[in-house]
Scaffold this active site. Structure first.
Site, PDB file in Angstrom:
ATOM      1  N   LYS A 173       0.821  -1.233   0.000  1.00 53.33           N
ATOM      2  CA  LYS A 173       0.000   0.000   0.000  1.00 53.33           C
ATOM      3  C   LYS A 173       0.842   1.264   0.000  1.00 53.33           C
ATOM      4  O   LYS A 173       0.375   2.322  -0.418  1.00 53.33           O
ATOM      5  CB  LYS A 173      -0.977   0.023   1.169  1.00 53.33           C
ATOM      6  CG  LYS A 173      -0.345   0.001   2.539  1.00 53.33           C
ATOM      7  CD  LYS A 173      -0.833  -1.153   3.331  1.00 53.33           C
ATOM      8  CE  LYS A 173       0.329  -1.771   4.062  1.00 53.33           C
ATOM      9  NZ  LYS A 173       0.013  -3.010   4.714  1.00 53.33           N
ATOM     10  N   GLU A 218      -5.399  -5.393  -5.125  1.00 57.45           N
ATOM     11  CA  GLU A 218      -6.461  -5.853  -4.226  1.00 57.45           C
ATOM     12  C   GLU A 218      -5.967  -6.046  -2.791  1.00 57.45           C
ATOM     13  O   GLU A 218      -6.664  -5.724  -1.829  1.00 57.45           O
ATOM     14  CB  GLU A 218      -7.037  -7.180  -4.758  1.00 57.45           C
ATOM     15  CG  GLU A 218      -8.189  -7.749  -3.961  1.00 57.45           C
ATOM     16  CD  GLU A 218      -9.357  -6.779  -3.889  1.00 57.45           C
ATOM     17  OE1 GLU A 218     -10.038  -6.624  -4.889  1.00 57.45           O
ATOM     18  OE2 GLU A 218      -9.580  -6.182  -2.806  1.00 57.45           O
ATOM     19  N   GLY A 230      -6.329  -6.654   3.616  1.00 62.28           N
ATOM     20  CA  GLY A 230      -5.756  -8.008   3.553  1.00 62.28           C
ATOM     21  C   GLY A 230      -6.497  -8.865   2.538  1.00 62.28           C
ATOM     22  O   GLY A 230      -6.510  -8.573   1.346  1.00 62.28           O
ATOM     23  N   GLU A 287       3.352  -4.159  10.496  1.00 60.78           N
ATOM     24  CA  GLU A 287       4.351  -3.673   9.545  1.00 60.78           C
ATOM     25  C   GLU A 287       5.745  -3.866  10.154  1.00 60.78           C
ATOM     26  O   GLU A 287       5.874  -4.000  11.376  1.00 60.78           O
ATOM     27  CB  GLU A 287       4.136  -2.182   9.268  1.00 60.78           C
ATOM     28  CG  GLU A 287       2.803  -1.854   8.612  1.00 60.78           C
ATOM     29  CD  GLU A 287       2.600  -2.590   7.306  1.00 60.78           C
ATOM     30  OE1 GLU A 287       3.388  -2.431   6.380  1.00 60.78           O
ATOM     31  OE2 GLU A 287       1.621  -3.370   7.229  1.00 60.78           O
ATOM     32  N   ASP A 293      -0.748   3.490   8.494  1.00 56.72           N
ATOM     33  CA  ASP A 293      -1.140   2.394   7.595  1.00 56.72           C
ATOM     34  C   ASP A 293      -2.613   2.561   7.196  1.00 56.72           C
ATOM     35  O   ASP A 293      -2.958   2.476   6.018  1.00 56.72           O
ATOM     36  CB  ASP A 293      -0.906   1.057   8.326  1.00 56.72           C
ATOM     37  CG  ASP A 293      -1.343  -0.139   7.512  1.00 56.72           C
ATOM     38  OD1 ASP A 293      -0.613  -0.526   6.589  1.00 56.72           O
ATOM     39  OD2 ASP A 293      -2.438  -0.682   7.794  1.00 56.72           O
ATOM     40  N   LYS A 351      -4.579   3.378   3.528  1.00 48.61           N
ATOM     41  CA  LYS A 351      -5.667   2.531   3.014  1.00 48.61           C
ATOM     42  C   LYS A 351      -6.936   3.341   2.743  1.00 48.61           C
ATOM     43  O   LYS A 351      -7.576   3.154   1.704  1.00 48.61           O
ATOM     44  CB  LYS A 351      -5.930   1.394   4.007  1.00 48.61           C
ATOM     45  CG  LYS A 351      -4.791   0.372   4.037  1.00 48.61           C
ATOM     46  CD  LYS A 351      -4.932  -0.580   5.204  1.00 48.61           C
ATOM     47  CE  LYS A 351      -3.860  -1.662   5.188  1.00 48.61           C
ATOM     48  NZ  LYS A 351      -3.820  -2.428   6.441  1.00 48.61           N
TER      49      LYS A 351
HETATM   50  N1  HSE Z   1       0.071  -4.116   9.209  1.00 47.32           N
HETATM   51  C1  HSE Z   1      -1.113  -4.257   8.432  1.00 47.32           C
HETATM   52  C2  HSE Z   1      -2.278  -4.496   9.365  1.00 47.32           C
HETATM   53  C3  HSE Z   1      -0.950  -5.404   7.475  1.00 47.32           C
HETATM   54  O1  HSE Z   1      -2.045  -4.791  10.536  1.00 47.32           O
HETATM   55  O2  HSE Z   1      -3.431  -4.365   8.962  1.00 47.32           O
HETATM   56  C4  HSE Z   1      -2.036  -5.520   6.453  1.00 47.32           C
HETATM   57  O3  HSE Z   1      -2.087  -4.401   5.617  1.00 47.32           O
END
Ligand code: HSE
Length: 398
Positions: A100, A124, A129, A185, A196, A200
Site C-alpha cells: 500500500k 487488491e 488483507g 508492519e 497504515d 488505506k
Molecule cells: N500491518 C497491516 C495491518 C498489514 O495490521 O493491517 C495488512 O495491511
C-alpha cells in the site's frame, strides 16, 4: 503458460507461492491457462526451502525474461519496490501488489504506465488483507455515487484494541503478539499511529471519489493514547473503541480522517474483532454494503494477490478500468464536521456543564474524574470546550 515472478520472499511473498501451489489445479481451471512461479527475488538465501532454486538476487533476470508475464510485488516500502514495479510495467508485465505504500504514493502514475504498455497494475491486497474491496469498488459498485466509507482497516490495531477490551492486556505485550503473527508492519509505528490506515482510506477514497486523495493530507490519530480507563467507560456505556479510517463526499466536499471512535452495539462494525477488518460503504442508491474478513496475515493477503494474478492473466494486453482517475482531491477542513464526542476530565459536573451544556454522564467507576458524551458539536467547538476542562481524553462517537 502464465509465468509469475515474486518479488520479496517474506510473509506475503512466501504466502503467494503457497497459495499458487496449494490451489494450482483450480487456479488453472479458472484462469484457463497453466501457471508456474518462475523466479523469486530476495537478497537472502533459503537453504532447504522447496523453491530455493527459484530464488535470485538479481532483478534484471526477472525484468529481462520475456517469458515472465506477471510480477507480484510483496517487498514492502517504496524503495526499490516502486522502481522495480515501474520497470516491470514498462516491459509490459502486469504487476500485482500488496504494497500500500507504493500504491498510495505512486498509484496513478503506475496505472498510467500500465495503460501505456497494455498491461495492468492491480492492488487488491493493499487494503483489507484478504477482503475483496478494490475489485468490488471498481466493478460491482460502479453504478453508485459513494457517499461514505467507514473502515476498520488495520488488523494489528484491531487485534490490540480487542485484547485491551476483553482482557485488559498491556499494549506492548499485545503488539508483540501481533508482530509474531505477521500482522504488523516492519515498523509497527505505521500501524499504531494510524499511518497504515491513512494510506488505506486514501486508496479507497481515491477509487470511490475518482481522483487521488493524498494520504499525507488525511487527518491521522493512532491508538497510543487509548487507555484501559477509556475502555472502562465504553463498557459501562455498552460501547467499544475502534480505529476507523473514514471518508465522505458531502455535496462535493470530501472529508477524510483516521482516528479512534467510540461505537455502540448497533453499529455494523461493532462486532469486527481481532485481526479482522470491516469496510462499510454507503452508496446513494445501494445504501449500506459491508465487507468483512481477515485484514492481515500471510495466506489471506496472499490469496488477494493471487486473485489479481488470475485477473491479470485473463486480461493480458487489456488494461482494466479503475475508478481512480488523474487529478487530486483537496480535502475539506474537518473543523466544521459535526458529531458527538466522549470526554474525560478531572473537573466536576458543574464545570463540565458550563463548558459543554447538556451532556450524558457515564459512571466509569474511576475516582477523581468524570466521563460523558456530548451533544452534537463541531470539531472546532469540542477543541475549545475540551481545553476549558483540561480534558484527559477526547474520543469521537459514532
Ligand atoms: N500491518 C497491516 C495491518 C498489514 O495490521 O493491517 C495488512 O495491511
Amino acid at each position: 503458460m502464465i509465468n509469475v515472478a515474486v518479488l520479496g520472499y517474506g510473509t506475503v511473498g512466501s504466502g503467494i507461492v503457497e497459495v499458487i501451489m496449494t490451489n494450482k489445479e483450480l487456479i488453472e481451471a479458472r484462469m484457463g491457462d497453466s501457471i508456474q512461479v518462475k523466479h523469486i527475488l530476495d537478497l537472502r538465501k533459503f537453504p532447504g526451502d522447496p523453491y530455493e532454486a527459484l530464488v535470485t538476487d538479481d532483478y534484471n533476470v526477472i525484468v529481462n525474461d520475456p517469458e515472465v508475464n506477471i510480477v507480484c510485488e510483496a517487498m514492502g516500502g517504496t524503495k526499490p519496490a516502486y522502481d522495480f514495479t515501474r520497470r516491470a510495467l514498462e516491459a509490459g508485465k502486469s504487476v500485482c501488489t500488496s504494497n500500500k505504500a507504493v500504491v498510495a504514493e505512486f498509484g496513478p502514475e503506475l496505472m498510467k504506465i500500465a495503460k501505456e504498455n497494455n498491461c495492468n497494475y492491480l492492488f487488491e491486497a493493499s487494503v483489507g488483507g484478504g477482503i475483496p474491496i478494490i475489485r468490488p469498488l471498481n466493478q460491482s459498485l460502479t453504478p453508485e455515487k459513494v457517499e461514505s466509507i467507514t473502515g476498520i482497516l488495520n488488523g494489528t490495531t484491531n487485534f490490540i484494541l480487542t485484547k485491551m477490551e476483553r482482557e485488559g492486556s498491556d499494549f506492548a505485550d499485545v503488539l508483540k503478539e501481533a508482530q509474531a503473527k505477521g500482522y504488523a508492519e516492519a515498523d509497527p509505528t505505521a500501524d499504531i499511529e494510524g499511518h497504515d490506515a491513512a494510506r488505506k482510506i486514501a486508496i479507497l477514497s481515491s477509487i470511490a471519489y475518482g481522483k487521488t486523495v493524498d494520504f499525507k493530507t488525511v487527518h491521522t490519530e493512532g491508538i497510543t493514547k487509548i487507555s484501559s480507563e477509556d475502555f472502562a467507560y465504553a463498557k459501562k456505556a455498552g460501547a467499544t473503541i475502534k480505529l476507523f479510517g473514514k471518508s465522505s463526499d458531502v455535496d462535493g466536499k470530501v472529508y477524510a480522517l483516521v482516528a479512534p471512535f467510540m461505537i455502540f452495539s448497533e453499529h455494523p462494525l461493532y462486532a469486527v474483532n481481532d485481526v479482522f477488518n470491516g469496510i462499510l460503504v454507503h452508496g446513494n442508491t445501494l445504501n449500506d454494503v459491508m465487507f468483512y474478513g481477515s485484514g492481515a496475515g500471510k495466506l489471506p493477503t496472499a490469496s488477494a494477490v493471487v486473485s489479481d494474478i488470475i485477473e491479470a492473466a485473463k486480461n493480458l494486453g487489456n488494461p482494466l478500468y479503475c475508478g481512480w482517475q488523474e487529478g487530486e482531491i483537496t480535502l475539506s477542513d474537518l473543523a466544521d464536521a459535526k458529531r458527538k464526542f466522549f470526554v474525560r476530565t478531572k473537573k466536576d459536573a458543574k464545570a463540565v456543564e458550563e463548558a459543554f451544556g447538556k451532556v450524558c454522564f457515564i459512571d466509569g467507576g474511576i475516582a477523581g474524574e468524570c466521563g460523558f458524551i456530548t451533544e452534537v458539536m463541531s470539531e472546532k467547538e469540542i477543541k475549545a470546550a475540551a481545553e476549558k476542562v483540561e480534558a484527559v481524553s477526547v474520543i469521537r462517537v459514532e
